[in-house]
Design an enzyme around this catalytic site. Structure first.
Site, PDB file in Angstrom:
ATOM      1  N   HIS A  38       0.830  -1.204   0.000  1.00 34.78           N
ATOM      2  CA  HIS A  38       0.000   0.000   0.000  1.00 34.78           C
ATOM      3  C   HIS A  38       0.864   1.254   0.000  1.00 34.78           C
ATOM      4  O   HIS A  38       1.934   1.278   0.613  1.00 34.78           O
ATOM      5  CB  HIS A  38      -0.904   0.036   1.237  1.00 34.78           C
ATOM      6  CG  HIS A  38      -2.254  -0.548   1.023  1.00 34.78           C
ATOM      7  ND1 HIS A  38      -3.408   0.171   1.205  1.00 34.78           N
ATOM      8  CD2 HIS A  38      -2.632  -1.782   0.621  1.00 34.78           C
ATOM      9  CE1 HIS A  38      -4.453  -0.600   0.928  1.00 34.78           C
ATOM     10  NE2 HIS A  38      -4.008  -1.790   0.585  1.00 34.78           N
ATOM     11  N   GLY A 105      -5.831  -3.452  -8.199  1.00 33.56           N
ATOM     12  CA  GLY A 105      -5.502  -2.316  -7.363  1.00 33.56           C
ATOM     13  C   GLY A 105      -6.679  -1.465  -6.918  1.00 33.56           C
ATOM     14  O   GLY A 105      -7.832  -1.734  -7.225  1.00 33.56           O
ATOM     15  N   GLU A 106      -6.322  -0.418  -6.167  1.00 36.01           N
ATOM     16  CA  GLU A 106      -7.295   0.532  -5.643  1.00 36.01           C
ATOM     17  C   GLU A 106      -6.827   1.950  -5.950  1.00 36.01           C
ATOM     18  O   GLU A 106      -5.627   2.236  -5.910  1.00 36.01           O
ATOM     19  CB  GLU A 106      -7.451   0.390  -4.120  1.00 36.01           C
ATOM     20  CG  GLU A 106      -7.816  -0.986  -3.631  1.00 36.01           C
ATOM     21  CD  GLU A 106      -6.598  -1.800  -3.225  1.00 36.01           C
ATOM     22  OE1 GLU A 106      -5.481  -1.225  -3.115  1.00 36.01           O
ATOM     23  OE2 GLU A 106      -6.748  -3.016  -3.048  1.00 36.01           O
ATOM     24  N   ASN A 109      -4.248   3.836  -3.609  1.00 34.48           N
ATOM     25  CA  ASN A 109      -2.797   3.737  -3.748  1.00 34.48           C
ATOM     26  C   ASN A 109      -2.282   4.191  -5.103  1.00 34.48           C
ATOM     27  O   ASN A 109      -1.152   4.669  -5.214  1.00 34.48           O
ATOM     28  CB  ASN A 109      -2.363   2.282  -3.530  1.00 34.48           C
ATOM     29  CG  ASN A 109      -2.816   1.740  -2.206  1.00 34.48           C
ATOM     30  OD1 ASN A 109      -2.466   2.277  -1.162  1.00 34.48           O
ATOM     31  ND2 ASN A 109      -3.612   0.679  -2.230  1.00 34.48           N
ATOM     32  N   ALA A 176     -12.961 -13.225 -12.739  1.00 32.22           N
ATOM     33  CA  ALA A 176     -11.596 -13.050 -12.244  1.00 32.22           C
ATOM     34  C   ALA A 176     -10.950 -14.395 -11.959  1.00 32.22           C
ATOM     35  O   ALA A 176      -9.749 -14.580 -12.193  1.00 32.22           O
ATOM     36  CB  ALA A 176     -11.608 -12.188 -10.986  1.00 32.22           C
TER      37      ALA A 176
END
Length: 331
Positions: A38, A105-106, A109, A176
């Site tokens: 992160h 991811g997010e 970050n 996924a």
């Protein structure tokens, strides 16, 4: 045989605390480590954001356990070529005991350089291309690549992995899982969902299925619930909020949706050994090969002592694998 590892939270603890936890985890009988990647914590109460690649270098000198990132986003904040170099060096330092877990991811970050945050569909395409680029670089050969998202110009990893470096792909749905089966060496998903494991296997996935959970061991259950509610309400945010919100302040606003009662129902808090064992055991029952447990809050010593003497022996003695086979002696 299912392996039980300890999860190191770079968001919640200082680098020194993480190293100490890794040492305690090895002493307690955990056989693997996972570590988060992160740039920001989820909220101010967590309050840390150690650089994962520095941490892995330090871990390689402190303990003998394998290390897996859960998970790295190799698509926006770091170019896949740079991620490949970091992962290759980690593998060398760990004598081949490193596994690269990757995901889409997010925004929390990945927005920090000012890049546009793509849609999920585009991020999935970027991840697939990134995995392709990293696999080419891991060979140690010179690589040039011109793709829809990435360019690599005459790059070579002179410090290449000693062996094939496994890449696990993270996801939360059947699509996924199928992608992980197609491009990954294994599948990462956090909930003990046997249907998702089945989707991965049905799509041809032959690698490991990896997951984990956070708990809060404490002699005072009410205090533990309060601790989780303060530090990790984000675990219970609905839908795609975790992927889309860009700052810890936004997560704090959204976390007002999460009540203390929701935490009490969803997270194992307190010192009931059976409750801890059953929560962890749900993963091997669903077909998981590796399960990582993270302890929330400051009471790490009590957690490690309880898991060393009571929880891990119960799990291994119960034959918690998918077929109920007994654990190997001494494991």
């Amino acid at each position: 045989m299912t392996e039980y590892g300890f999860f190191l939270s770079c968001e919640e603890f200082t680098p020194q605390e993480l190293i100490h936890q890794a040492e305690r985890a090895q002493q307690a009988g955990f056989t693997r480590l996972a570590i988060s990647d992160h740039f920001h914590p989820w909220n101010e109460a967590q309050g840390n954001s150690a650089f994962v690649w520095s941490m892995i270098g330090a871990l390689s000198q402190a303990v003998d356990l394998p290390v897996t990132t859960l998970v790295t986003c190799p698509t926006v904040r770091l170019h896949p070529a740079v991620t490949a170099q970091a992962a290759a060096t980690s593998s060398v330092l760990l004598d081949g005991r490193f596994t690269l877990g990757v995901g889409t991811g997010e925004a929390l970050n990945e927005h920090v350089l000012g890049d546009r945050w793509p849609s999920f569909e585009e991020r999935a395409e970027m991840l697939e291309e990134a995995v392709e680029v990293m696999r080419e670089l891991f060979t140690g050969r010179r690589v040039s690549h011109r793709g829809p998202h990435y360019t690599v110009d005459n790059a070579r990893l002179y410090t290449a992995p000693p062996d094939r470096l496994p890449i696990l792909v993270s996801g939360f749905g059947p699509k996924a899982a199928a992608t992980a089966a197609r491009i990954g060496d294994g599948f990462v998903t956090m909930t003990p969902d046997a249907d998702l494991v089945g989707a991965f296997r049905d799509a041809g996935g032959t690698g490991k299925v990896v997951g984990g959970l956070k708990v809060c061991w404490s002699a005072d259950r009410d205090k533990a619930i309060d601790e989780v509610h303060r530090r990790w309400p984000t675990e219970l945010l609905p839908g795609e909020l975790a992927q889309l919100l860009p700052t810890p302040a936004h997560f704090e606003q959204a976390s007002k949706l999460v009540t203390r009662e929701m935490i009490a129902d969803a997270v194992v808090c307190g010192d009931d050994v059976d409750a801890h064992v059953e929560a962890v055991r749900a993963y091997p029952r669903a077909g998981f090969d590796e399960v990582y447990v993270g302890q929330i809050g400051p009471d790490q010593d009590a957690f490690f002592e309880a898991y060393r003497t009571r929880v891990l022996p119960a799990l291994r003695g119960s034959g918690a694998g998918p077929e109920g086979a007994a654990a190997e002696p001494g494991r």
